[in-house]
Design a protein around this motif. Sequence first.
Motif, PDB file in Angstrom:
ATOM      1  N   TRP A  33      45.466  42.132  47.992  1.00  0.00           N
ATOM      2  CA  TRP A  33      44.177  42.490  48.604  1.00  0.00           C
ATOM      3  C   TRP A  33      43.560  41.273  49.299  1.00  0.00           C
TER       4      TRP A  33
ATOM      5  N   LYS B  31      37.372  47.989  47.644  1.00  0.00           N
ATOM      6  CA  LYS B  31      38.043  46.689  47.653  1.00  0.00           C
ATOM      7  C   LYS B  31      37.777  45.936  48.949  1.00  0.00           C
ATOM      8  N   PHE B  32      37.415  46.673  50.012  1.00  0.00           N
ATOM      9  CA  PHE B  32      37.363  46.095  51.345  1.00  0.00           C
ATOM     10  C   PHE B  32      35.984  46.127  51.997  1.00  0.00           C
TER      11      PHE B  32
ATOM     12  N   TRP C 147      46.494  52.714  55.634  1.00  0.00           N
ATOM     13  CA  TRP C 147      47.266  52.829  54.389  1.00  0.00           C
ATOM     14  C   TRP C 147      48.018  54.157  54.367  1.00  0.00           C
TER      15      TRP C 147
END
Length: 320
Positions: free
Chosen positions: A308, A91-92, A75
């Motif tokens: 996402w 989130k991952f 990112w």
Amino acid sequence: MPPPLRQVFVAAVSLSLCPWTTLSHAADAPAGAKSEPPKGPAPLAADVSYGPSPNQLVDIFVPPDAKEPCPVLIWYGGIWKPSKHAVDPNKFFPSHVAVVAVETRTLTDGVQEKANPPVSYVMNDAVRAVQFIRLNAAKWNLDPKRIAVGGGSQGTLPALYVGCSGEHANPASSDPVERVSSKVICVAAFRSQPTIDPKRMQEWVPGVSWGAPAFGTSFEDSLKHREEILPIIQKWSPDALLNKDAAPIYFENEWGLSQPADPKITEANYKVHSPAWGMGFKKQADSVGATVYNKFPDHPTEKYKDIWDFIIQSLTAPAK
């Protein structure tokens, strides 16, 4: 006959560091900030250098319970001031995906050091970060075969360049990083500005002024002398580099096609982050057979709930 680009550059450096630069990054980072504090877990490795510049740094976030090598999302942070803008690893992590937050040299660095064009610093660093992570993947339990790239606002430009510009590996290079593949599985673009072409900007988002000092000049000068700088646009702008083999790309924006009534959202901010950028890019992608998804309010996408979900599905899909 317009003056050579280098003369335009020298005449306009003072302009390119002023109003337009402020417009473009004001919504993305606090003034004077070098790096946003990461949200959630601390990185496994912080401020790892991937090049000789003090602004070529990565933070690496790896799921704490990872046993097999993790797919990884790279990112990108700020391209105006040095910053990482790490996306939330939480989130991952539940999907066994690691996150790498990247700081690159900036357009300001490129202007001050007279790079031709200044945007080449950002784009070359974006590629090198992918190659560096792939080369050193085993150190951090990362899967070198499953790498995605993404960014928010200003950080989408380098991510899109990586996904659209093809393979950068140079087997003959004396630098081991440069010998490694730069290919990625997919690209995520949140609140994106996907072009440095001043003419295309005006076609997609009429009245917008964004991108200085990508060429070392003001927006007005880049538009006036577009034909002169067209070879640079064709070499560095993601929309010009689109082809059927580009990595699949997902755009998402939280605003619709009309400016929100919220008084905190200025016209300038809305234009810089309008979903119309993604619509224009998708139209260009469709014309060359590239895969692009574009999500914004009242405009959902098939297969993927949001950006996402796109990243996670793309990185964790079974190998074909």
